[in-house]
Design an enzyme around this catalytic site. Sequence first.
Site, PDB file in Angstrom:
ATOM      1  N   TYR A 184     -34.419  40.516  21.547  1.00  0.00           N
ATOM      2  CA  TYR A 184     -35.567  39.741  22.036  1.00  0.00           C
ATOM      3  C   TYR A 184     -36.845  40.204  21.333  1.00  0.00           C
ATOM      4  O   TYR A 184     -37.802  39.441  21.190  1.00  0.00           O
ATOM      5  CB  TYR A 184     -35.684  39.874  23.557  1.00  0.00           C
ATOM      6  CG  TYR A 184     -36.519  38.790  24.196  1.00  0.00           C
ATOM      7  CD1 TYR A 184     -36.227  37.449  23.965  1.00  0.00           C
ATOM      8  CD2 TYR A 184     -37.589  39.100  25.015  1.00  0.00           C
ATOM      9  CE1 TYR A 184     -36.989  36.445  24.555  1.00  0.00           C
ATOM     10  CE2 TYR A 184     -38.350  38.106  25.607  1.00  0.00           C
ATOM     11  CZ  TYR A 184     -38.044  36.777  25.381  1.00  0.00           C
ATOM     12  OH  TYR A 184     -38.806  35.793  25.960  1.00  0.00           O
ATOM     13  N   LYS A 188     -44.169  38.311  26.395  1.00  0.00           N
ATOM     14  CA  LYS A 188     -43.884  37.797  27.736  1.00  0.00           C
ATOM     15  C   LYS A 188     -44.396  38.750  28.824  1.00  0.00           C
ATOM     16  O   LYS A 188     -44.791  38.321  29.909  1.00  0.00           O
ATOM     17  CB  LYS A 188     -42.384  37.554  27.907  1.00  0.00           C
ATOM     18  CG  LYS A 188     -41.848  36.390  27.103  1.00  0.00           C
ATOM     19  CD  LYS A 188     -42.416  35.056  27.568  1.00  0.00           C
ATOM     20  CE  LYS A 188     -41.707  33.882  26.894  1.00  0.00           C
ATOM     21  NZ  LYS A 188     -42.264  32.574  27.304  1.00  0.00           N
TER      22      LYS A 188
END
Length: 268
Positions: free
Chosen positions: A169, A176
Amino acid sequence: MNEQAKALNSISSESRILRGRRALILGIANERSIAYGCARVFRKLGAELAITYLNERARPFVEPLARELDASILAPCDVAQGGQLEAVFDRIRSEWGSLDIALHSIAFAPKEDLQGRLIDSSQDGFRVAMDISCHSFVRMARLAEPLMTQGGTLLAMSYYGANRVVPNYNLMGPVKAALESTVRYLAYELGEKHITVHAISPGPLKTRAASGLKDFDVLLTEAAERAPLGELVDIDDVGLTSAYLTTPFARRITGTTVYVDGGLSIMA
């Protein structure tokens, strides 16, 4: 009939709890988009919709979906291009005069930064990812605030990688995490105006954006195996939860990150 269709069809015509509400949806790319799942549920519950598309190349994929949902407004919006987000809100102000719901489902990072290690990410790549994926939510909130005169709801899409390390990720994890923090601060600042703010954190989904992650198919398989409910979520699951947060049933909830992942996030 699949489970996804059953969930939507279970909403009766008498359950149009969002009738009279107006919702802006940012981030539909195609019929697999999380934003489309949310828009579909909002419409099923009676909301009037404004839908955006990224550019002319994306328009042929989004315009049929907007027609299907009887969207009152369809407009281009690339948040990286100055003035486009503002133009959308100018149109909402002119045609509607008010807004009740604004949903932000936009994320982007340059491929070379997304697929490489965080430590090797470029300054420009990190800046672009933060601007499009996080700060554009702040800009959306600033434009929505004066239109939410009777209160409203702002929604942003996050992911489990904001709080735990998810291999591959990479760059999007810190971005995020910043988005989730932004949700909390906006909830604090806008609470006195009865504007609630939420981050929705879906489990892994087969979306176009997710396809850019390395070994994403492996992540999907492992998620289905580890989730207590034993299956992946779909875009309508995310839509149903998002819709709940816009209703009076959730009027005392704000600043949260809500997981829609079959329980995956509770697992070690």
